[in-house]
Scaffold this motif. Structure first.
Motif, PDB file in Angstrom:
ATOM      1  N   LEU A  43     -25.068 -33.758 -65.850  1.00  0.00           N
ATOM      2  CA  LEU A  43     -25.922 -34.940 -65.686  1.00  0.00           C
ATOM      3  C   LEU A  43     -25.541 -35.751 -64.448  1.00  0.00           C
ATOM      4  O   LEU A  43     -26.392 -36.403 -63.841  1.00  0.00           O
ATOM      5  N   SER A  44     -24.275 -35.692 -64.064  1.00  0.00           N
ATOM      6  CA  SER A  44     -23.830 -36.463 -62.896  1.00  0.00           C
ATOM      7  C   SER A  44     -24.406 -35.919 -61.592  1.00  0.00           C
ATOM      8  O   SER A  44     -24.354 -36.590 -60.557  1.00  0.00           O
ATOM      9  N   LEU A  45     -24.950 -34.699 -61.622  1.00  0.00           N
ATOM     10  CA  LEU A  45     -25.565 -34.119 -60.435  1.00  0.00           C
ATOM     11  C   LEU A  45     -26.921 -34.753 -60.125  1.00  0.00           C
ATOM     12  O   LEU A  45     -27.368 -34.765 -58.972  1.00  0.00           O
ATOM     13  N   PHE A  46     -27.569 -35.283 -61.144  1.00  0.00           N
ATOM     14  CA  PHE A  46     -28.894 -35.868 -60.969  1.00  0.00           C
ATOM     15  C   PHE A  46     -28.800 -37.192 -60.212  1.00  0.00           C
ATOM     16  O   PHE A  46     -27.762 -37.853 -60.205  1.00  0.00           O
ATOM     17  N   ALA A  47     -29.902 -37.540 -59.565  1.00  0.00           N
ATOM     18  CA  ALA A  47     -29.953 -38.782 -58.792  1.00  0.00           C
ATOM     19  C   ALA A  47     -29.858 -39.999 -59.710  1.00  0.00           C
ATOM     20  O   ALA A  47     -30.029 -39.894 -60.935  1.00  0.00           O
ATOM     21  N   LEU A  48     -29.583 -41.166 -59.103  1.00  0.00           N
ATOM     22  CA  LEU A  48     -29.567 -42.427 -59.859  1.00  0.00           C
ATOM     23  C   LEU A  48     -31.003 -42.856 -60.116  1.00  0.00           C
ATOM     24  O   LEU A  48     -31.539 -43.755 -59.470  1.00  0.00           O
ATOM     25  N   ALA A  49     -31.642 -42.171 -61.048  1.00  0.00           N
ATOM     26  CA  ALA A  49     -33.054 -42.387 -61.368  1.00  0.00           C
ATOM     27  C   ALA A  49     -33.288 -41.810 -62.758  1.00  0.00           C
ATOM     28  O   ALA A  49     -32.443 -41.066 -63.275  1.00  0.00           O
ATOM     29  N   PRO A  50     -34.398 -42.150 -63.399  1.00  0.00           N
ATOM     30  CA  PRO A  50     -34.692 -41.561 -64.716  1.00  0.00           C
ATOM     31  C   PRO A  50     -34.669 -40.029 -64.667  1.00  0.00           C
ATOM     32  O   PRO A  50     -35.189 -39.418 -63.727  1.00  0.00           O
ATOM     33  N   ILE A  51     -34.035 -39.418 -65.668  1.00  0.00           N
ATOM     34  CA  ILE A  51     -33.861 -37.962 -65.714  1.00  0.00           C
ATOM     35  C   ILE A  51     -34.696 -37.383 -66.857  1.00  0.00           C
ATOM     36  O   ILE A  51     -34.402 -37.646 -68.025  1.00  0.00           O
ATOM     37  N   PRO A  52     -35.720 -36.593 -66.561  1.00  0.00           N
ATOM     38  CA  PRO A  52     -36.474 -35.921 -67.634  1.00  0.00           C
ATOM     39  C   PRO A  52     -35.597 -34.865 -68.316  1.00  0.00           C
ATOM     40  O   PRO A  52     -34.951 -34.066 -67.630  1.00  0.00           O
ATOM     41  N   TRP A  53     -35.571 -34.869 -69.631  1.00  0.00           N
ATOM     42  CA  TRP A  53     -34.708 -33.953 -70.370  1.00  0.00           C
ATOM     43  C   TRP A  53     -35.060 -32.492 -70.081  1.00  0.00           C
ATOM     44  O   TRP A  53     -34.180 -31.622 -70.062  1.00  0.00           O
ATOM     45  N   SER A  54     -36.330 -32.205 -69.826  1.00  0.00           N
ATOM     46  CA  SER A  54     -36.749 -30.822 -69.542  1.00  0.00           C
ATOM     47  C   SER A  54     -36.018 -30.264 -68.320  1.00  0.00           C
ATOM     48  O   SER A  54     -35.710 -29.070 -68.258  1.00  0.00           O
ATOM     49  N   GLU A  78     -24.238 -42.143 -77.691  1.00  0.00           N
ATOM     50  CA  GLU A  78     -23.446 -42.941 -78.635  1.00  0.00           C
ATOM     51  C   GLU A  78     -22.172 -43.474 -77.986  1.00  0.00           C
ATOM     52  O   GLU A  78     -21.679 -44.546 -78.355  1.00  0.00           O
ATOM     53  N   ARG A  79     -21.651 -42.739 -77.007  1.00  0.00           N
ATOM     54  CA  ARG A  79     -20.409 -43.157 -76.344  1.00  0.00           C
ATOM     55  C   ARG A  79     -20.680 -43.943 -75.056  1.00  0.00           C
ATOM     56  O   ARG A  79     -19.785 -44.157 -74.244  1.00  0.00           O
ATOM     57  N   TYR A  80     -21.916 -44.354 -74.879  1.00  0.00           N
ATOM     58  CA  TYR A  80     -22.320 -45.222 -73.757  1.00  0.00           C
ATOM     59  C   TYR A  80     -22.103 -44.571 -72.385  1.00  0.00           C
ATOM     60  O   TYR A  80     -21.957 -45.265 -71.383  1.00  0.00           O
ATOM     61  N   LEU A  81     -22.086 -43.238 -72.351  1.00  0.00           N
ATOM     62  CA  LEU A  81     -21.987 -42.526 -71.078  1.00  0.00           C
ATOM     63  C   LEU A  81     -23.372 -42.192 -70.529  1.00  0.00           C
ATOM     64  O   LEU A  81     -23.509 -41.822 -69.370  1.00  0.00           O
ATOM     65  N   LEU A  82     -24.373 -42.322 -71.377  1.00  0.00           N
ATOM     66  CA  LEU A  82     -25.747 -41.987 -71.021  1.00  0.00           C
ATOM     67  C   LEU A  82     -26.682 -42.970 -71.697  1.00  0.00           C
ATOM     68  O   LEU A  82     -26.463 -43.345 -72.845  1.00  0.00           O
ATOM     69  N   GLN A  83     -27.701 -43.402 -70.971  1.00  0.00           N
ATOM     70  CA  GLN A  83     -28.663 -44.360 -71.528  1.00  0.00           C
ATOM     71  C   GLN A  83     -29.993 -43.659 -71.761  1.00  0.00           C
ATOM     72  O   GLN A  83     -30.502 -42.954 -70.879  1.00  0.00           O
ATOM     73  N   GLU A  84     -30.554 -43.842 -72.954  1.00  0.00           N
ATOM     74  CA  GLU A  84     -31.877 -43.292 -73.254  1.00  0.00           C
ATOM     75  C   GLU A  84     -32.931 -44.333 -72.880  1.00  0.00           C
ATOM     76  O   GLU A  84     -32.964 -45.424 -73.448  1.00  0.00           O
ATOM     77  N   LEU A  85     -33.774 -44.002 -71.912  1.00  0.00           N
ATOM     78  CA  LEU A  85     -34.800 -44.944 -71.449  1.00  0.00           C
ATOM     79  C   LEU A  85     -36.056 -44.873 -72.301  1.00  0.00           C
ATOM     80  O   LEU A  85     -36.681 -45.877 -72.604  1.00  0.00           O
ATOM     81  N   GLU A  87     -38.357 -41.578 -74.857  1.00  0.00           N
ATOM     82  CA  GLU A  87     -38.193 -40.266 -75.480  1.00  0.00           C
ATOM     83  C   GLU A  87     -38.061 -39.185 -74.409  1.00  0.00           C
ATOM     84  O   GLU A  87     -38.917 -39.043 -73.534  1.00  0.00           O
ATOM     85  N   ASP A  88     -36.953 -38.465 -74.464  1.00  0.00           N
ATOM     86  CA  ASP A  88     -36.679 -37.359 -73.536  1.00  0.00           C
ATOM     87  C   ASP A  88     -36.557 -37.793 -72.074  1.00  0.00           C
ATOM     88  O   ASP A  88     -36.833 -37.015 -71.158  1.00  0.00           O
ATOM     89  N   THR A  89     -36.154 -39.054 -71.852  1.00  0.00           N
ATOM     90  CA  THR A  89     -35.881 -39.539 -70.488  1.00  0.00           C
ATOM     91  C   THR A  89     -34.604 -40.373 -70.522  1.00  0.00           C
ATOM     92  O   THR A  89     -34.468 -41.274 -71.356  1.00  0.00           O
ATOM     93  N   TYR A  90     -33.683 -40.049 -69.607  1.00  0.00           N
ATOM     94  CA  TYR A  90     -32.352 -40.665 -69.641  1.00  0.00           C
ATOM     95  C   TYR A  90     -31.948 -41.145 -68.252  1.00  0.00           C
ATOM     96  O   TYR A  90     -32.570 -40.814 -67.250  1.00  0.00           O
ATOM     97  N   LEU A 142     -41.289 -38.136 -61.528  1.00  0.00           N
ATOM     98  CA  LEU A 142     -39.908 -38.382 -61.962  1.00  0.00           C
ATOM     99  C   LEU A 142     -38.924 -37.376 -61.364  1.00  0.00           C
ATOM    100  O   LEU A 142     -37.725 -37.663 -61.258  1.00  0.00           O
ATOM    101  N   ALA A 143     -39.433 -36.206 -60.960  1.00  0.00           N
ATOM    102  CA  ALA A 143     -38.547 -35.173 -60.420  1.00  0.00           C
ATOM    103  C   ALA A 143     -38.191 -35.409 -58.951  1.00  0.00           C
ATOM    104  O   ALA A 143     -37.206 -34.846 -58.457  1.00  0.00           O
TER     105      ALA A 143
END
Length: 301
Positions: A43-54, A78-85, A87-90, A142-143
Motif C-alpha cells: 500500500l505504501s507504493l501507492f500515491a498520496l491519494a484515494p486508493i481503489p481496492w481493485s 483497525e490499527r490506524y495504519l490505513l484509513q477507509e474513505l 466502500e473499497d476506497t482507502y 482515481l487511478a
C-alpha cells in the motif's frame, strides 16, 4: 505485550528523540503478522491519494499472493495504519506512508512488490482507450495519481515492453478531455524515458515520437510536429523493416500533417504508399485498409 512494557518502550523511544508517531508505529508494526506487513508495504507504493481496492488486488495478484487480503486490510484499518474513505476506497496518511516505505525497503520481496505494482498500473493504462468517453474518464480518474507514481518513482521496475504504457495512459486521459497542456509533459517524459533506456534502438522510442508529434499537431504546432514524424518514420523503417504496419501508420501520420498544412502534393504520395502497403500486408478486407482509403479520399476532397 503488557501495558507496562508498552509504556516503558514509548518512554525509552521518546528519550532517544524518536517521535510519538514513529514510536507508536513501531509497536503497531511488531504486532502485525507477516501477511499484514506485506500488504501494508504494498500500500505504501501507492500515491498520496484515494486508493481503489481493485488496484490493490490487481497488484497483489501479479505477486501471486494467496492469503486473505481483505482480512488483513481490516487489521490495518483497525490499527490506524490505513484509513477507509468509502466502500473499497482507502488512503494512507503521509507520515505513515513514509514509515511504511522504510519497512518496504527491508523486505526481501521489495522488488517483487514494485514490479507487481507496476504491472497493475500498466493493466489500468492499457484499458484507457485512445478517445475515452466521459464514463471511461470518470472510471479511471482515481487511478491517475497512481499511474503517475509508476511512470516516475517506480519507472525502473517497468519492463522494457511496459515502459511506455503508464505515460500513454496518462496522456490519453488528459487528451480525451482536450487538456493538451496537461497531456504534454507525459508525452515528453515518455520520449525522455524511452530514449534514456533504449537510446534510438526500440520501437517504443518511435511510438513516443509519433505520440508527441500528434499532440503538437492537435495544438497547431505543425513545425514542431514535422521533424518528429520524419524521425519516427525513419526509425520505424530501420527497426522493423520497410514492410511493416507501423511504417504505414507513420506514413499516414506524416501525410495527415502535410494535409493539415495544405501541402496536398506532399501528402498524396505518402497516403498512396500507405494504402498500397496496408493492402499488401493485411489483405484487402481489413479495417486499416478502409482507414487508408478514407484518408486518401479526404485529401482528394
Amino acid at each position: 505485550m503488557m501495558l507496562a512494557d508498552i509504556l516503558a518502550r514509548l518512554q525509552k523511544q521518546a528519550s532517544a528523540g524518536e517521535s510519538g508517531v514513529a514510536a507508536a508505529f513501531e509497536l503497531n508494526w511488531e504486532c502485525l503478522e507477516p501477511e499484514a506487513q506485506k500488504l501494508a508495504s504494498l500500500l505504501s507504493l501507492f500515491a498520496l491519494a484515494p486508493i481503489p481496492w481493485s488496484m490493490v488486488e490487481s497488484a497483489a495478484s501479479y505477486s501471486q499472493w494467496e492469503f486473505d487480503l481483505k482480512a488483513n486490510c481490516t487489521i490495518l484499518v483497525e490499527r490506524y495504519l490505513l484509513q477507509e474513505l468509502a466502500e473499497d476506497t482507502y488512503q494512507i496518511h503521509d507520515r505513515i506512508r513514509e514509515l511504511l516505505q522504510q519497512k518496504l525497503e527491508d523486505l526481501a520481496e521489495t522488488n517483487e512488490l514494485k514490479r507487481g505494482y507496476c504491472q497493475a498500473m500498466v493493466a489500468v493504462a492499457k484499458d484507457i482507450p485512445y478517445t475515452p468517453t466521459l464514463v471511461e474518464i470518470a472510471q479511471v480518474t482515481l487511478a491517475i495519481p497512481h499511474l503517475g507514481e509508476a511512470a516516475t518513482v517506480y519507472q525502473a521496475w517497468l519492463s522494457d515492453d511496459d515502459l511506455i504504457w503508464p505515460f500513454i495512459g496518462l496522456a490519453r486521459f488528459y487528451e480525451g478531455q482536450g487538456a493538451y497542456v496537461q497531456a504534454l509533459p507525459w508525452h515528453e517524459q515518455s520520449l525522455s524515458a524511452t530514449r534514456k533506456r533504449f537510446e534510438d534502438e526500440h520501437p517504443s522510442v518511435a511510438t513516443s515520437l509519433n505520440n508527441l508529434a500528434l499532440l503538437y499537431e492537435s495544438q497547431g504546432r505543425y513545425s514542431d510536429a514535422e521533424p518528429l514524424y520524419i524521425e519516427a518514420l525513419a526509425m520505424t523503417k530501420r527497426l522493423l523493416g520497410d514492410e511493416h504496419p507501423s511504417v504505414a501508420t507513420s506514413l499516414n501520420n506524416l501525410a495527415g500533417l502535410y494535409e493539415s498544412q495544405g501541402r496536398y502534393s506532399d501528402a498524396e504520395p505518402l497516403y498512396i504508399e500507405a494504402l498500397a502497403m496496408t493492402k499488401r500486408l493485411l489483405g484487402d478486407e481489413h479495417p486499416s485498409v478502409a482507414t487508408s482509403l478514407n484518408n486518401l479520399a479526404l485529401l482528394y476532397e
